[in-house]
Design a protein around this motif. Structure first.
Motif, mmCIF file in Angstrom:
data_model
loop_
_atom_site.group_PDB
_atom_site.id
_atom_site.type_symbol
_atom_site.label_atom_id
_atom_site.label_comp_id
_atom_site.label_asym_id
_atom_site.label_seq_id
_atom_site.Cartn_x
_atom_site.Cartn_y
_atom_site.Cartn_z
ATOM 1 N N LEU A 67 43.479 4.164 -34.068
ATOM 2 C CA LEU A 67 42.036 4.366 -34.170
ATOM 3 C C LEU A 67 41.569 5.129 -32.937
ATOM 4 N N LYS A 68 41.379 6.414 -33.082
ATOM 5 C CA LYS A 68 41.036 7.249 -31.941
ATOM 6 C C LYS A 68 39.645 6.950 -31.420
ATOM 7 N N HIS A 69 38.664 6.881 -32.330
ATOM 8 C CA HIS A 69 37.277 6.651 -31.905
ATOM 9 C C HIS A 69 36.526 6.012 -33.073
ATOM 10 N N ILE A 70 35.881 4.876 -32.801
ATOM 11 C CA ILE A 70 35.111 4.182 -33.831
ATOM 12 C C ILE A 70 33.768 3.776 -33.241
ATOM 13 N N VAL A 71 32.724 3.961 -34.028
ATOM 14 C CA VAL A 71 31.406 3.431 -33.687
ATOM 15 C C VAL A 71 31.007 2.467 -34.795
ATOM 16 N N MET A 72 30.760 1.200 -34.437
ATOM 17 C CA MET A 72 30.280 0.195 -35.385
ATOM 18 C C MET A 72 28.830 -0.128 -35.069
ATOM 19 N N ARG A 73 28.016 -0.226 -36.098
ATOM 20 C CA ARG A 73 26.587 -0.447 -35.899
ATOM 21 C C ARG A 73 26.144 -1.719 -36.609
ATOM 22 N N ASP A 74 25.076 -2.322 -36.040
ATOM 23 C CA ASP A 74 24.470 -3.532 -36.623
ATOM 24 C C ASP A 74 25.511 -4.618 -36.830
ATOM 25 N N VAL A 75 26.224 -4.937 -35.757
ATOM 26 C CA VAL A 75 27.300 -5.926 -35.824
ATOM 27 C C VAL A 75 26.704 -7.312 -35.660
ATOM 28 N N GLY A 76 26.755 -8.081 -36.741
ATOM 29 C CA GLY A 76 26.240 -9.440 -36.712
ATOM 30 C C GLY A 76 27.167 -10.378 -37.454
ATOM 31 N N PRO A 77 26.821 -11.663 -37.556
ATOM 32 C CA PRO A 77 27.747 -12.661 -38.111
ATOM 33 C C PRO A 77 27.792 -12.718 -39.628
#
Length: 460
Positions: A117-127
């Motif tokens: 995984l070279k580059h990852i952006v994760m958004r709105d990370v919640g449970p």
């Protein structure tokens, strides 16, 4: 955690190194592998975010993360109830660089499935809700970059491999030269869904210059496929693959099986209902142009062993085929066929170079391996004659070696142009006439593609 630093000068700033998260208590003391390893991480929370419910974090930066998903059997043993009183946190985005996802297997003959995984952006990370992601992955074989967007999660603590994933991907400028024996530049787009350890993929590929090293003649290859990637074994199931090589459509289904320490075994069943034989000859046979044109029907099984050898040397293709409307592209070869047809039909005086072209047909059973095609059965029919052969043909065009027999409509004496030769051969006719044929003649074909030699097989 190897290193941890907190600053409260302006809100809450946190950084750390060597964070290891284990699936259950004990950690390093039990020799258990961590589920998640973070090389470095850092984040900042302003004062309003600290006191929000749930707590809000802006951006988390992570580098050299490794997620090691244990096999399903190990997950079942390690399941436990989640602790009560969890701290609830929502992260606006997490940025991962130079990370890796590893799906372990409990099968001793399989390698883990690894994704760089070279580059990852994760958004709105919640449970509770799925997380949005935008990822750049590195594919090693064939070499190229994959870009994917979609949703992940929510994360399943008790069984991480069951965490859901969906997405759309693009795979561009994949260099097929990194696979020894084939060439071209591949691009692919598609969609996927499922769990981390079982992902279904629907996509297309486009390779405008696909080639094999037996011929090094580029051909356009397009496919549409449905595949299942089994994270528990590292195997891929293809069913179906709808492909087009040049102008020929065909379908495949089968498996790409992971073999520990060796690579992959490829097993595919191919069905060509209405193809052009020249497309397949151009791809596989070393020649300036395909030796013939015509309609191809074929069913075959393709097997490729793992290893460092060229694909063309380690693959085996076995099956049956039928050709119709055959026309030889070499004028000399076509003239020989046309004149043979006229002679065996009882019109020897018309058997001259430039005679009208005849269209012939062929059926056969073959095994292709080690750069050669061996025919256990090869029946060739043209007006006036049928030819039954066995033998081999090398893909480099340097070797013909066939033997068999020709059954003709005309008698031996009817296949010569002059009257006195015909009269002299009449006593011979009964020795060659068999089972209703005008004549049955043993023959041998040898030489090369550019200079085939036809003759009587005097030993028979």
């Amino acid at each position: 955690m190897d290193n941890f630093h907190v600053s409260i000068a302006d809100g809450l700033a946190v950084s750390g190194k060597g964070l290891r998260i284990f699936p259950s208590a004990g950690g390093d003391e039990t020799g258990m592998r961590p589920l998640i390893t973070l090389g470095r991480f850092s984040f900042h929370v302003n004062l309003p975010g600290l006191f929000a419910s749930p707590m809000h974090v802006g951006t988390v930066h992570v580098s050299h993360m490794k997620i090691d998903i244990p096999p399903r059997s190990a997950r079942a043993q390690g399941k436990r109830k989640a602790p009560m009183g969890k701290i609830r946190i929502v992260v606006q985005q997490i940025v991962f660089d130079d990370s890796q996802l590893v799906l372990e297997t409990d099968k001793p003959d399989k390698e883990p499935k690894e994704f760089d995984l070279k580059h990852i952006v994760m958004r709105d990370v919640g449970p509770n809700e799925p997380w949005l992601y935008d990822a750049a992955l590195v594919n090693s074989i064939p070499a190229g970059n994959i870009h994917a967007t979609g949703t992940f999660g929510p994360w399943t603590n008790e069984s991480p491999g069951d965490s859901a994933v969906t997405g759309h991907y693009t795979f561009e400028h994949a260099d097929l030269d990194t696979i020894k024996g084939i060439g071209g530049v591949l691009s692919s787009v598609g969609d996927f869904k499922g769990r981390l350890d079982r992902i279904e993929v629907d996509g297309t590929t486009d390779t405008p210059d696909f080639s094999l090293d037996t011929a090094k003649y580029p051909m356009p290859l397009h496919t549409r496929f449905h595949a299942i990637v089994d994270g528990t074994s590292g195997d891929t199931y293809l069913d179906p693959v709808e492909a087009q090589l040049g102008t020929s459509d065909f379908t495949c289904n089968g498996t790409v099986v992971n073999v520990k320490g060796k690579g992959h075994i490829i097993d595919l069943d191919a069905d060509v209902p209405h193809g052009a034989v020249q497309d397949f000859l151009s791809l596989g046979v070393a020649a300036r142009q395909a030796m013939m044109t015509g309609m191809l029907q074929m069913k075959a099984h393709l097997h490729i062993d793992p290893g460092e050898e060229s694909v063309s040397k380690k693959m085996k293709l076995q099956g049956q085929f039928a050709l119709s409307g055959i026309h030889f592209t070499d004028p000399v070869m076509e003239d020989k066929v046309d004149m043979l047809s006229l002679r065996t039909s009882g019109h020897p005086k018309e058997a001259k170079p430039g005679a009208p072209d005849v269209h012939s047909k062929m059926v056969g059973e073959f095994v292709m391996a080690d750069g050669k095609v061996r025919f256990s059965k090869l029946n060739y029919a043209l007006p006036g004659a049928t030819v039954e052969l066995t033998g081999l043909y090398s893909l480099d065009g340097r070797q013909f070696d066939f033997s068999g027999k020709v059954r003709t409509d005309a008698k031996i004496s009817q296949m010569v142009a002059t009257r006195w030769k015909s009269w002299l051969l009449k006593p011979v006719d009964p020795f060659f006439a068999k089972n209703g044929a005008g004549a049955v003649v043993p023959i041998r074909i040898s030489g090369t593609q550019s200079d085939p030699k036809f003759g009587l097989n005097l030993h028979h």
